[in-house]
Design an enzyme around this catalytic site. Structure first.
Site, PDB file in Angstrom:
ATOM      1  N   GLU A  96     -30.624 -35.835  90.663  1.00 53.20           N
ATOM      2  CA  GLU A  96     -31.016 -34.640  89.911  1.00 53.20           C
ATOM      3  C   GLU A  96     -31.574 -35.068  88.546  1.00 53.20           C
ATOM      4  O   GLU A  96     -31.060 -36.015  87.934  1.00 53.20           O
ATOM      5  CB  GLU A  96     -29.770 -33.766  89.704  1.00 53.20           C
ATOM      6  CG  GLU A  96     -30.041 -32.457  88.988  1.00 53.20           C
ATOM      7  CD  GLU A  96     -28.762 -31.709  88.629  1.00 53.20           C
ATOM      8  OE1 GLU A  96     -27.701 -32.352  88.467  1.00 53.20           O
ATOM      9  OE2 GLU A  96     -28.829 -30.485  88.502  1.00 53.20           O
ATOM     10  N   LYS A 196     -30.955 -24.909  93.054  1.00 55.72           N
ATOM     11  CA  LYS A 196     -29.560 -25.020  92.599  1.00 55.72           C
ATOM     12  C   LYS A 196     -28.983 -23.647  92.251  1.00 55.72           C
ATOM     13  O   LYS A 196     -29.582 -22.881  91.499  1.00 55.72           O
ATOM     14  CB  LYS A 196     -29.496 -25.938  91.384  1.00 55.72           C
ATOM     15  CG  LYS A 196     -28.067 -26.266  90.939  1.00 55.72           C
ATOM     16  CD  LYS A 196     -28.112 -27.242  89.761  1.00 55.72           C
ATOM     17  CE  LYS A 196     -26.745 -27.665  89.289  1.00 55.72           C
ATOM     18  NZ  LYS A 196     -26.844 -28.510  88.071  1.00 55.72           N
ATOM     19  N   CYS A 229     -25.284 -31.384  92.419  1.00 55.79           N
ATOM     20  CA  CYS A 229     -24.353 -31.581  91.296  1.00 55.79           C
ATOM     21  C   CYS A 229     -23.161 -30.606  91.271  1.00 55.79           C
ATOM     22  O   CYS A 229     -22.290 -30.669  92.112  1.00 55.79           O
ATOM     23  CB  CYS A 229     -25.138 -31.533  89.990  1.00 55.79           C
ATOM     24  SG  CYS A 229     -24.303 -32.372  88.618  1.00 55.79           S
TER      25      CYS A 229
END
Ligand SMILES: *[C@@H]1O[C@H](CO)[C@@H](O)[C@H](O)[C@H]1NC(C)=O
Ligand SMILES: *[C@@H]1O[C@H](CO)[C@@H](O)[C@H](O)[C@H]1NC(C)=O
Ligand SMILES: *[C@@H]1O[C@H](CO)[C@@H](O)[C@H](O)[C@H]1NC(C)=O
Ligand SMILES: *[C@@H]1O[C@H](CO)[C@@H](O)[C@H](O)[C@H]1NC(C)=O
Ligand SMILES: *[C@@H]1O[C@H](CO)[C@@H](O)[C@H](O)[C@H]1NC(C)=O
Length: 479
Positions: A96, A196, A229
């Site tokens: 990321e 995300k 993440c």
């Protein structure tokens, strides 16, 4: 051939989501696979990238300047793809923020955004059809790399999607901005994208209106899931995509700042692989001065990982990975026999007596052993939350600790006693520091000293008797 054998010694399994922790002194039944099953593996790579960062992410730049910076990162990606290609890698994962960086505002990131059409609506090969959409230079380069390396490629970039004022959720500036993972097949086709969902202080980005539940198919290992993440700590989409039992692998770009004792990159990645019996291909960025390091190829029984706070450079991990990961849970049939300690643990949890046969007789442990010599519970703060803990005393035992609606269990055994204090802790409540979110945590921690109030401190030194022997550093000679 990589022989995934977590042999001599103890193994620690952290089941975050079943919400119990098992520390076992018994070697796991490792799937030591014979030569003729070689085709049961694929070759994966993750690259921990030291990204070239914008010197001032708040400054306004031009698209040209933004591309110059991003191309420096893409040049490194390309070198890694070519290195990986020579080793027969079939899928590579990049971290990321590895291309554009971080700490932007909504405005200052604008020149870094690629336009992103929906792969559900258009079938597109950016390398072969570069003029189909404007502002897609990063996608084009990634697509060409996938072709050049003849491998699936997963990367993270910043994207924009224009919206119309008739859309009530459309931001005032007329576009959505997403933190996006893209997946290219080995022929450069854009296979899918994941935006995300659980942003972590990312002012530059919008949360998609609906959660993307993205899985993609590969000819070499079946279905992969994808998220990013902070997502790993949430049910949606991380756990939900695993409800599809065909998903046996996760690709996981991350930009993770380590924080002990509960949020270290490797422990979270590894725990996820063990808890769900899947493979996790995790790529972090490498900025030790920000505490950012920790990438790995994790299978339920073994990890190849990289964590380096000294070396300033990036690192490529390559490993063979089983197409069908074998874990501890629900794998009785796959492995022929369930791990002994694990079945004992489940028996204890269900309240049944556990019986063991040795040469002469049958010994049974009563279910009530949970409460025998129950050590005192105490409270201590761990990462700003008030945990309920019990000390882990003695050479072996079963422990239980509860916080609100959450109970955590531990079955443990250790070869020798040491002076160190360990504790099993539970927390079920609202976390309010550095973000507000509801969490449930079970944790086995080593305390800073011998006092209960030292449990929860950041401890970095090696643990002797609970060593993670199934962790093997990446050997550049592999596969
Ligand atoms: C980015 O932001 C983080 C958190 O606010 C800060 O600690 C860090 O120093 C910043 N990094 C850079 C490279 O600006
Ligand atoms: C790309 O931008 C140019 C210049 O603004 C414009 O003429 C062209 O129509 C655009 N192409 C597409 C596919 O949108
Ligand atoms: C390219 O890869 C995709 C995804 O694996 C596949 O569906 C498609 O058939 C491939 N296209 C060609 C031309 O090989
Ligand atoms: C394992 O085998 C048993 C008996 O053969 C069967 O009933 C069960 O469904 C199998 N479990 C799985 C997960 O395949
Ligand atoms: C932690 O929680 C316990 C039990 O609810 C409470 O008695 C104790 O005062 C709390 N400690 C702190 C520091 O808030």
């Amino acid at each position: 051939m990589v022989c995934a054998m977590s042999g001599a010694g103890s193994q620690l399994a952290l089941f975050l989501c079943g919400c119990y922790v098992v520390a076992l002194g018994v070697p796991a039944a490792g799937p030591c696979v014979a030569e003729h099953q070689e085709a049961e593996y694929y070759v994966a790579a993750v690259y921990e990238h030291q990204s070239v960062l914008s010197p001032d992410p708040l400054a306004l730049t031009s698209r040209k300047q933004a591309l110059e910076l991003m191309n420096q990162n893409l040049d490194v990606y390309e070198q890694q793809v070519m290195t990986a290609a020579q080793k027969g890698v079939q899928i590579i994962v990049f971290p990321e923020d590895g291309i554009h960086g971080f700490n932007f505002t909504r405005t200052s990131i604008y020149p870094f955004l690629d336009f992103m059409p929906s792969p559900q609506l258009v079938r597109w090969n950016p390398c072969l059809e570069p003029h189909r959409f404007n502002d897609t230079e990063v996608l084009q380069r990634l697509s060409c790399m996938a072709i050049k390396g003849d491998m699936f490629l997963v990367a993270n970039l910043a994207t924009k999607q224009p919206c119309h004022s008739s859309d009530p959720a459309c931001p005032n500036d007329g576009r959505y901005q997403f933190n996006t993972n893209v997946v290219f097949s080995n022929n450069g086709t854009l296979v899918d994208r994941y935006r995300k969902h659980n942003l972590y202080f990312e002012a530059a980005f919008d949360t998609p209106l609906q959660v993307d539940h993205i899985t993609f198919d590969t000819p070499f290992a079946g279905k992969f899931g994808v998220f990013t993440c902070f997502d790993i700590l949430f049910f949606d989409p991380a756990i939900r995509i695993l409800r599809d039992s065909e998903v046996k692998h996760i690709v996981y770009p991350t930009a993770w700042m380590n924080q002990l004792p509960l949020l270290a990159a490797i422990e979270i990645q590894k725990a996820f692989a063990i808890a769900f019996g899947i493979n996790v291909l995790a790529a972090n960025i490498h900025h030790p001065f920000l505490g950012m390091t920790g990438s790995g190829i994790h299978t339920p029984l073994k990890s190849f990982w990289y964590h380096d706070m000294e070396n300033p450079r990036g690192h490529l991990i390559i490993s063979q990975v089983a197409k069908n990961p074998q874990g501890l849970i629900g794998t009785e049939n796959a492995t022929g026999k369930m791990d002994l300690s694990h079945s004992k643990f489940l028996k204890i949890l269900s309240g049944e007596p556990y019986c063991e046969k040795d040469a002469q007789e049958v010994h049974c442990d009563e279910a009530t052993t949970w409460n025998m010599n129950a050590p005192p519970t105490f409270h201590s703060e761990m990462m700003y939350d008030n945990f309920t803990l019990v000390p882990v005393w003695g050479k072996e035992g079963y422990l239980q600790v509860c916080s609100n609606g959450l109970c955590c269990y531990l079955l443990y055994k250790r070869p020798t006693l040491s002076k160190e204090l360990y504790a099993l802790g539970a927390f079920d409540g609202l976390h309010t520091v550095h973000g507000t979110y509801y969490i449930q945590v079970c944790a086995l921690v080593k305390c800073g000293g011998l006092g209960f109030d030292t449990c929860g401190q950041e401890i970095t030194e090696h643990i002797l008797y609970l060593s993670f022997v199934s962790d093997l550093r990446d050997d550049p000679g592999n596969p």
